[in-house]
Design an enzyme around this catalytic site. Structure first.
Site, PDB file in Angstrom:
ATOM      1  N   ASP A 195      43.230  33.870  45.357  1.00  0.00           N
ATOM      2  CA  ASP A 195      42.589  34.878  44.519  1.00  0.00           C
ATOM      3  C   ASP A 195      43.712  35.689  43.870  1.00  0.00           C
ATOM      4  O   ASP A 195      44.512  36.322  44.563  1.00  0.00           O
ATOM      5  CB  ASP A 195      41.701  35.763  45.400  1.00  0.00           C
ATOM      6  CG  ASP A 195      41.020  36.883  44.622  1.00  0.00           C
ATOM      7  OD1 ASP A 195      41.539  37.287  43.560  1.00  0.00           O
ATOM      8  OD2 ASP A 195      39.978  37.370  45.091  1.00  0.00           O
ATOM      9  N   LYS A 221      41.707  43.552  35.038  1.00  0.00           N
ATOM     10  CA  LYS A 221      42.741  44.427  35.582  1.00  0.00           C
ATOM     11  C   LYS A 221      43.992  44.316  34.692  1.00  0.00           C
ATOM     12  O   LYS A 221      43.986  44.806  33.580  1.00  0.00           O
ATOM     13  CB  LYS A 221      43.019  44.040  37.036  1.00  0.00           C
ATOM     14  CG  LYS A 221      41.785  44.199  37.940  1.00  0.00           C
ATOM     15  CD  LYS A 221      42.090  43.814  39.385  1.00  0.00           C
ATOM     16  CE  LYS A 221      40.832  43.737  40.222  1.00  0.00           C
ATOM     17  NZ  LYS A 221      40.279  45.050  40.565  1.00  0.00           N
TER      18      LYS A 221
END
Lengths: 394, 394
Positions: A195, A221
């Site tokens: 991830d 992000k």
């Protein structure tokens, strides 16, 4: 001018990424939450307006072909690829991170084969990965075992089907050893799933180089794709023919417009697609990726480390000893692009910090989390953030 | 003026929904593809611009709370609810239709309990439903059996766990008997799951009234939410406590910001959420739903039938007999909001029709599909479409 402020001035003057800042919409807020929601790249609003007004409003259905909507998931995947060290043709964009974790884990278990009955998950990972891993284990008849990354080598064995690890711990900012852990997973004959939510766009990942099998990540992000922008799935080229998705939607069909009753998976990364791609959000992301043109991820990493080093230095200079405790590793090789400081009243402190124009976030129960996005955060920002933090803590 | 053109003029003059047309961005194209991608509501571009520039660009992370981003999935679900006959608190928006079909089917099989080992799927449904149903059956250890809706009553039995049906056949436009088939499914003790992609926004659905257990639908057709806008999941209130999602992402946690290692599902419809909602697309959809203010779905249905009746009438008047064959049922109770005409050279005909400003779509191998969106298609459009079709076929 204080000594840290003077240092900040010099560091900013030498910053080779300093010119990128003008490509973002920023104000006088010190935004240290780009690891939660990246700032708006200035190119995005105009492009989104074109997508809405012209592509949807005027061309309507024709845009699926004429505006390249249909091929967006793989085209944008190829834009993300160099940022995570992947050759083209291995990433598709779409769905949320949670949904991609599910595809990756069920796919990984199936790749590993029948004999392996255990699924290991990073016990420190962002909770959704653990919840989804539990569901994947339940649906594939495997046992889920949470393991701290440090304990992983001892937990691997003949029973291990797949391992889901988070590259950077969302709470502490600890960077895990992707090359070493991937090699350990492979030595045990298992499939490695990573991830990348908290690493992609902040540091080199090297998916191809280190032999990662499957990976997922969000784009809102450090990739600045916008709130809830679509996530992505990487399926290593060697595995693509054997990748057997638990979500075989029509977009992953070899002939999607054949409208056939029988499912036949498309070749390549397309197999990771599911339903109709969410075009407005996806093309906002595509526009946002323009800021990466000409940017080297190594330069981003170098600045990221300089920023976090400097923040720790300023905190040490301004904040009384013992008032906060840094839970992010000091060693560069173990640090992502954030600094997490522990203090008992973290929730309240973050609230007041935000009121004073320094935006980070609070992670229960006691962590102040500050993310440093090298493309738009400068050293003067860092000095000011530490100064305001010290005032707030006083 | 031809007789049909004169009729069109009169019908448009009496159309109580005629005033809605100005709420959409339209040009002189006759757009009969709103059952594939709805036209752009005029309110959307400005709202999307606000979401991007102000909510994301200026408020950034604060918007999750201050701009209502976090609660968007259930808030927008409640906006869709009255259009499909559901009381509030039963619909969440997010993910693609395919992903929602997966949640619904695995959830349905789990509701039905261990003793029932068969999953039935509408054999005529849009292919993705069949592909996903196959995956759901495989992962839950059930057998998948495709059944034509007409044959469903005979196929139901003690073994049936759940049934996935499409409300309107995407190819022929046939409307299936949702009340009757749902009752038959219940009589067999099974769970009824409906796909509303081709009915929601075009005709009354009556989810609560007819006891539907679970339903899914897209929002980019008659709901005009934009290309690939998020789909929705309806979980009947009585089932919510037992709805056990195969995609238990952190957004469906009882305490999502508790960041707890153990999963505990939220109460109510929230349990259908998965990952971070795709805000830009989702809020474009929210804006698009404004056009429904003050609109009665019964009025929409009445106009839809009048439009499709009138189209058939114009086709009969203009197109030489035998040149096309209508595959959409003539009976109102069996007709959705589209007309499908079969002709051997359908692919070529549709291409030429589009060149002449009449946009429908081609469905392999031989179907011309025309969708009629009552909010912005008028009777003069219908007459012109039939006239251009006749010229094209000549």
């Amino acid at each position: 001018m204080s000594e840290p402020a003077e240092r900040a001035r010099k560091l900013d003057a030498l910053d080779e990424l300093g010119g990128k800042r003008v490509e973002f919409v920023l104000d006088d807020v010190i935004y240290l939450d780009g690891n939660s929601l990246g700032a708006l790249p200035a190119v995005v609003p105009g492009r989104v307006e074109d997508v809405v007004r012209r592509q949807w409003g005027e061309l309507r259905i024709r845009s699926w072909e004429e505006s390249g909507w249909w091929t967006a998931p793989e085209r944008i995947g190829d834009r993300i690829a160099p940022l995570v060290g992947a050759a083209p043709g291995q990433i598709v964009v779409g769905d949320s991170t949670s949904v991609n974790v599910f595809k990756a884990l069920v796919g990984a278990v199936r790749m590993a084969g029948e004999g392996r009955d255990e699924l290991l998950v990073d016990a420190t990972t962002f909770p959704t990965d653990g919840y989804i891993a539990e569901s994947a284990a339940r649906l594939t008849g495997r046992t889920l075992r949470p393991v701290a990354p440090a304990d992983l080598p001892g937990a691997l064995g003949d029973r291990t089907a797949a391992v889901l690890l988070n590259h950077v711990d969302y709470r502490t900012g600890r960077l895990h050893d992707l090359p070493g852990l991937t090699a350990a997973v492979h030595e045990a004959g298992a499939v490695a799933v990573w991830d990348l939510c908290h690493s992609a766009g902040a540091l080199p990942v090297g998916l191809d180089e280190y032999g990662v099998d499957l990976a997922v990540g969000c784009t809102y992000k450090y990739l600045n794709g916008g709130p809830g922008s679509p996530a992505y799935l990487y399926v290593r080229r060697e595995w693509q023919d054997r990748f057997d998705s638990p979500l075989p939607g029509w977009n992953s069909h070899a002939e999607p417009f054949g409208m056939r009753a029988g499912y036949e998976p498309a070749p390549g990364a397309l197999r990771g697609r599911v339903g109709t791609p969410d075009i407005v959000s996806m093309l906002a992301l595509e526009a946002a990726l323009d800021v990466w043109d000409g940017v080297s991820v190594d330069a981003v990493r170098a600045k990221s480390l300089a920023l976090t080093d400097f923040f720790l230095e300023c905190v040490a200079a301004y904040v009384p000893e013992g008032r906060v405790e840094c839970v992010t590793p000091v060693a560069h090789g173990e640090r992502g692009s954030q600094i997490a400081l522990r203090c008992d009243d973290a929730g309240d402190v973050m609230k007041r910090l935000i009121e004073r124009g320094v935006v980070g976030d609070f992670r229960a129960p006691d962590v102040l989390r500050f993310g440093f996005t090298p493309l738009y955060v400068g050293f003067a920002d860092v000095e000011r953030a530490a100064r305001v933090l010290a005032q707030t803590l006083a």
